[in-house]
Motif scaffolding. Structure first.
Motif, PDB file in Angstrom:
ATOM      1  N   LYS A  18       0.855  -1.196   0.000  1.00  0.00           N
ATOM      2  CA  LYS A  18       0.000   0.000   0.000  1.00  0.00           C
ATOM      3  C   LYS A  18       0.886   1.240   0.000  1.00  0.00           C
TER       4      LYS A  18
ATOM      5  N   ILE B 181     -15.073  -8.466  -5.407  1.00  0.00           N
ATOM      6  CA  ILE B 181     -14.193  -8.635  -4.243  1.00  0.00           C
ATOM      7  C   ILE B 181     -14.780  -9.749  -3.387  1.00  0.00           C
TER       8      ILE B 181
ATOM      9  N   CYS C 208     -11.435 -10.314   1.574  1.00  0.00           N
ATOM     10  CA  CYS C 208     -10.966  -8.929   1.654  1.00  0.00           C
ATOM     11  C   CYS C 208     -10.608  -8.579   3.097  1.00  0.00           C
ATOM     12  N   VAL C 209      -9.503  -7.861   3.256  1.00  0.00           N
ATOM     13  CA  VAL C 209      -9.108  -7.442   4.606  1.00  0.00           C
ATOM     14  C   VAL C 209      -9.385  -5.945   4.823  1.00  0.00           C
ATOM     15  N   TYR C 210     -10.160  -5.346   3.966  1.00  0.00           N
ATOM     16  CA  TYR C 210     -10.565  -3.945   4.108  1.00  0.00           C
ATOM     17  C   TYR C 210      -9.340  -3.050   4.286  1.00  0.00           C
ATOM     18  N   SER C 211      -8.457  -3.142   3.301  1.00  0.00           N
ATOM     19  CA  SER C 211      -7.154  -2.480   3.428  1.00  0.00           C
ATOM     20  C   SER C 211      -7.248  -0.959   3.303  1.00  0.00           C
ATOM     21  N   ASN C 212      -8.373  -0.462   2.820  1.00  0.00           N
ATOM     22  CA  ASN C 212      -8.568   0.986   2.685  1.00  0.00           C
ATOM     23  C   ASN C 212      -7.834   1.562   1.470  1.00  0.00           C
ATOM     24  N   TYR C 213      -7.096   0.724   0.766  1.00  0.00           N
ATOM     25  CA  TYR C 213      -6.380   1.173  -0.441  1.00  0.00           C
ATOM     26  C   TYR C 213      -6.675   0.155  -1.530  1.00  0.00           C
ATOM     27  N   CYS C 214      -7.782   0.352  -2.229  1.00  0.00           N
ATOM     28  CA  CYS C 214      -8.226  -0.662  -3.178  1.00  0.00           C
ATOM     29  C   CYS C 214      -7.963  -0.199  -4.612  1.00  0.00           C
TER      30      CYS C 214
ATOM     31  N   GLY D 174      -2.607  -2.877  -6.082  1.00  0.00           N
ATOM     32  CA  GLY D 174      -2.725  -4.318  -6.212  1.00  0.00           C
ATOM     33  C   GLY D 174      -3.216  -4.888  -4.893  1.00  0.00           C
ATOM     34  N   CYS D 175      -3.904  -6.002  -4.955  1.00  0.00           N
ATOM     35  CA  CYS D 175      -4.510  -6.575  -3.748  1.00  0.00           C
ATOM     36  C   CYS D 175      -3.568  -7.603  -3.128  1.00  0.00           C
TER      37      CYS D 175
ATOM     38  N   SER E 216      -4.416  -9.660  -0.657  1.00  0.00           N
ATOM     39  CA  SER E 216      -5.108 -10.831  -0.123  1.00  0.00           C
ATOM     40  C   SER E 216      -5.707 -11.670  -1.261  1.00  0.00           C
TER      41      SER E 216
ATOM     42  N   ALA F 212      -8.224 -11.042  -2.828  1.00  0.00           N
ATOM     43  CA  ALA F 212      -9.694 -10.989  -2.779  1.00  0.00           C
ATOM     44  C   ALA F 212     -10.251 -10.301  -4.028  1.00  0.00           C
ATOM     45  N   LYS F 213      -9.481  -9.385  -4.563  1.00  0.00           N
ATOM     46  CA  LYS F 213      -9.957  -8.638  -5.736  1.00  0.00           C
ATOM     47  C   LYS F 213      -9.936  -9.544  -6.960  1.00  0.00           C
TER      48      LYS F 213
ATOM     49  N   PHE G  53     -16.612  -0.247   3.367  1.00  0.00           N
ATOM     50  CA  PHE G  53     -17.089   0.285   2.085  1.00  0.00           C
ATOM     51  C   PHE G  53     -18.397   1.060   2.226  1.00  0.00           C
TER      52      PHE G  53
END
Ligand code: FAD
Ligand code: SF4
Lengths: 565, 220
Positions: A50, A205, A216-222, A226-227, A229, A231-232, A355
């Motif tokens: 991130k 996701i 998804c780990v709710y990284s806040n930077y989607c 690049g993901c 986890s 999940a994307k 989200f």
């Protein structure tokens, strides 16, 4: 020295993004030998972090503009046509050049087109100055593939009853909705007070793990990132990884295809590409699939001049590159001042990562107040301002009078903005009407670092796009007001979002007016298919990627049928 | 109706202009006497070079100090590491040479303006005079464009990951209550290391095995 790859492949695919992924996946699984030539490098999941520097401040996932640029041609404020390269303007038109393409960096807002989008002309009539046509396939034809994307790529969401719900063959999404910020419930209430529901916005996701992919780990930077986890639902993770496991797929990164050579008739025999060392290589295959994203796909065809195709491959009727479309509309937003909210709500609102996932569909169709005419409207998605701190700070550089802010005043402003406000934004999506004024051709002078002509993109929009955009902006502002947001604004313009591009090789029944047939095979080339967004004659009023994925699954089936014959 | 292009700047429409983006304005007006002066930062004599380095250091430091002054309860320019960061940017060969030159040229233009206005080098002015001059310069289109670029450098130093030698002790993030994302960059995948490895990714492709002359070796 030129080299020819030893093997003969069943299918050679140019590009490895959303348009290529389903074809790579389906053909490899069906046992065919697949070669993927991808221009960019191969970042693995572990390479992503991130880091705003890498994702947004430097050209890492995209080429350096001094090496590869586009030329944008548009009407300036004085009404004259002006052409400027993106190197000169700083306006980057690349989206993601690496294995998986832009799909690695998308936000995954996923919505289907609606049945009327497949027959825009017959539903709403012709619009002067716009090349509106019906699609040669219907929503019903594509529906099974939308469903396939939900399951294979992974789409999470929740269905509610609303007037513009697309018909579905399954009862619900395969993955439950992602966790939401408290603001989603405020938006729901606001819309309810106006008499209609907001639609929970599906996302590509995973909300739950699946196979080797984590939730998804709710990284806040989607978006733009690049993901980490998996999940994307990028083509890389959701499709290409699985294709590679079959042993039938060979993927060559850093392979920039610059020419598709025919046998002098209507058949491509080989793809020419520069390898990582800049050497020319060629690969032979029975069928060729191009999915380099709309602008670059048209560019490659136009560059591939061959006997019988003096103006570029499949360009028998001069239509390659024409009717380029983007997503019309604009953006807007409003502020919530944390100090004005009850403490608990301010705290809930401030939670990062969760989200918003709400979309306005109520005005997908509406009646024009003045004329009473039935109009095609669009959607509005609600989302938080991106967390990227440098970009956020950049927006604070100018004060309300347009003067540069610096010194103590700047610091005070930054502090207030970052610490006291949470910005809720909205994005308006309506049809970018195809016109004669929006197209791709080869630039006569400007070349990329390999010496190939770059794409020159003429950008024009139809005034109707702004009219609809303004109407939708008005509705979005009403919702924002009802949530209690302050400083509400909207900005509708004819500025094209580079990441949401389609058209250029529209499909249709008529070989005189379209480039591709309804199966997305080129009318005038026996073994060329195009599976990115280029095929779309009109774009609907949502982001494109779900439709690109679905159509590529559909075309993959057609190719398999052909290969099995 | 305006058809000027501009970015949609959201998660869906991100493309924030990358640093540094192209200059819009250059300083064109030079008074004749000044125009023939030796270039501000380039000189043959060693002595002059030393002086120049000092003057350049002072100039960058002072301008950054004016743009991002020390104020109570907030990081000062020293805490951002912006000065060293500026020097790294102008030496980063991956960035467009014209852009790097532009950042440097601005320093010369500021000094030229100081000469035109006061007959003194910028660094010889008192701090209030320097502030006054920057204020004046910010009203010129070239000045506004260049100072805005200098602010971008400061914003990056304030808010990028400390792995870049900036945002020291996360002072910028702490000040603005910013929560960084996870995973954070490592030495392996930060800029420009990730790009250097981009070249590694080339070597691991199976291309050599696939080519029919098979002559060149793997570049491990
Ligand atoms: C930041 C961001 C956010 C987005 N958010 C959303 C969203 O929320 N919802 C949504 O629906 N869409 C979103 N998108 C758009 C989405 O990513 C694209 O619609 C989708 O990826 C397009 O698929 P594609 O195959 O056409 O292009 P891509 O996925 O970009 O793939 C094209 C590939 O072709 C390669 N290529 C190009 N030229 C050549 C050549 N000559 N030789 C070999 N290879 C070549 C490129 O390197 C690239 O890897 C977003 C995009 C971005 C960048
Ligand atoms: S973990 Fe979730 S929020 Fe983060 S990039 Fe992946 S999908 Fe997006």
């Amino acid at each position: 020295m030129e080299k020819t790859l030893k093997q003969q492949w069943d299918v050679c695919i140019v590009g490895s993004g959303a348009g290529a992924g389903p074809v790579i996946y389906e053909l490899s699984k069906a046992g065919f030998k697949v070669l993927v030539l991808e221009k960019g490098p191969w970042f693995r999941t572990g390479d992503f972090s991130k880091d705003e520097m890498v994702a947004a401040r430097r050209s890492v996932y995209t080429p350096r503009l001094q090496d590869e640029r586009h030329v944008l041609e548009y009407t300036n404020e004085e009404g004259n046509l002006e052409a400027k390269s993106t190197y000169d303007s700083g306006r980057d038109f690349w989206n993601g050049n690496c294995v998986g393409g832009s799909s690695n960096f998308m936000s995954g807002y996923f919505q289907r087109l609606k049945p009327q989008d497949f027959r825009l002309l017959s539903e709403y009539g012709a619009i002067e100055g716009a090349n509106v046509v019906d699609w040669p396939i219907s929503y019903e034809d594509l529906e099974p593939y939308y469903t396939k994307v939900e399951q294979i790529v992974g789409v999470s969401g929740r269905l509610i009853d609303h007037p513009f719900q697309e018909p579905r063959s399954t009862d619900d999404f395969p993955y439950p909705p992602l966790a939401e910020n408290v603001v989603s419930s405020w938006l729901d209430k606001a819309a309810e007070s106006l008499g209609y529901p907001l639609v929970p916005l599906p996302r590509a996701i995973l909300s739950q793990p699946s196979g080797e992919r984590h939730a998804c780990v709710y990284s806040n930077y989607c978006g733009s990132y690049g993901c980490s986890s998996d999940a994307k639902g990028s083509a890389r993770v959701a499709l290409i990884h699985k294709a590679l496991k079959t042993g039938n797929c060979t993927l060559i990164p850093n392979a920039k295809v610059y020419h598709l050579e025919t046998n002098g008739k209507q058949k491509i025999v080989r793809a020419w590409f520069y390898d990582a060392k800049g050497q020319k290589q060629k690969a032979e295959a029975g069928i060729f699939v191009v999915a380099a994203q709309a602008v670059e796909t048209s560019r490659l065809l136009l560059m591939s001049k061959n006997p019988g195709f003096p103006d570029g491959l499949a360009n028998h009727n001069g239509q390659v590159g024409k009717n380029l479309i983007f997503s019309a509309g604009g953006t807007g937003g409003g502020d919530f001042f944390l100090a004005e909210l009850p403490e608990k709500e301010a705290k809930q609102l401030s939670v990062p990562g969760l989200f918003v996932n709400r979309s306005l569909h109520q005005y997908y169709e509406y009646r024009d107040e003045k004329t009473g005419q039935r109009m095609k409207g669009g959607t509005v998605d609600f989302l938080f301002e991106h967390a990227n701190p440098v970009s956020k700070a950049m927006h604070r550089k100018w004060d309300d009078e347009g003067n540069l802010r610096y010194g103590a005043a700047l610091k005070e402003d930054l502090k207030n903005y970052f610490r006291k406000v949470r910005k809720l934004k909205f994005e308006i999506f309506n049809d970018w009407l195809p016109t004669d004024g929006c197209f791709v051709r080869l630039d006569p002078k400007v070349k990329d670092k390999w010496g190939d002509p770059v794409a020159r993109i003429r950008i024009d929009y139809h005034p109707h796009d702004l009219e609809v955009g303004e109407f939708l902006a008005g509705q979005a502002k009403k919702i924002m007001e009802a949530t209690g947001a302050k400083n509400i604004y909207a900005n509708v313009s004819g500025s094209p979002p580079p990441n949401l591009q389609a058209g250029g090789c529209r499909f249709g029944h008529d070989a005189e007016t379209s480039v591709l047939d309804p199966d997305c095979k080129a009318h005038s080339v026996d073994n060329l298919y195009i599976t990115d967004g280029s095929f779309m004659p009109t774009g609907g009023s949502v982001t494109y990627t779900w439709t690109i994925y679905a159509n590529a699954f559909r075309v993959a089936e057609k190719i398999i049928e052909r290969l099995r014959k | 109706m305006s058809k000027v292009l501009h970015n949609k700047e959201d998660s869906l429409f991100p493309s924030p202009p990358k640093l540094p983006h192209r200059r819009k304005f250059i300083r064109q007006v030079l008074l004749s006497g000044i125009a023939v002066q030796l270039p501000f930062f380039f000189s043959c004599s060693e002595e002059r070079k030393d002086n120049t380095i000092h003057r350049k250091t002072d100039l960058v430091n002072t301008i950054q100090q004016i743009l991002f002054p020390d104020t109570p309860d907030s990081p000062g320019i020293e805490d951002t590491g912006a000065f060293a960061y500026f020097n790294r940017i102008v030496r980063d060969e991956r960035l467009d040479p014209e852009e790097r030159e532009y950042l440097q040229n601005g320093l010369r233009w500021v000094n030229e303006t100081a000469q035109e206005e006061t007959k003194k080098d910028f660094v010889q002015l008192t701090f209030p005079q320097q502030k006054q001059l920057i204020k004046k310069i910010s009203a010129y289109s070239w000045g506004e464009a260049w100072l805005s670029r200098m602010l971008t450098v400061i914003f990056e130093a304030l808010l990028l990951d400390p792995i870049y030698g900036v945002n020291l002790q996360e002072s910028g993030w702490k000040w603005l209550g910013h929560v960084p994302g996870s995973p954070r960059p490592s030495k392996r995948n930060r800029y420009p290391d990730i790009l250097i490895r981009k070249e590694e990714f080339i070597a691991v492709s199976r291309l050599e095995q696939l080519s029919n002359d098979g002559k060149h070796t793997k570049n491990k």
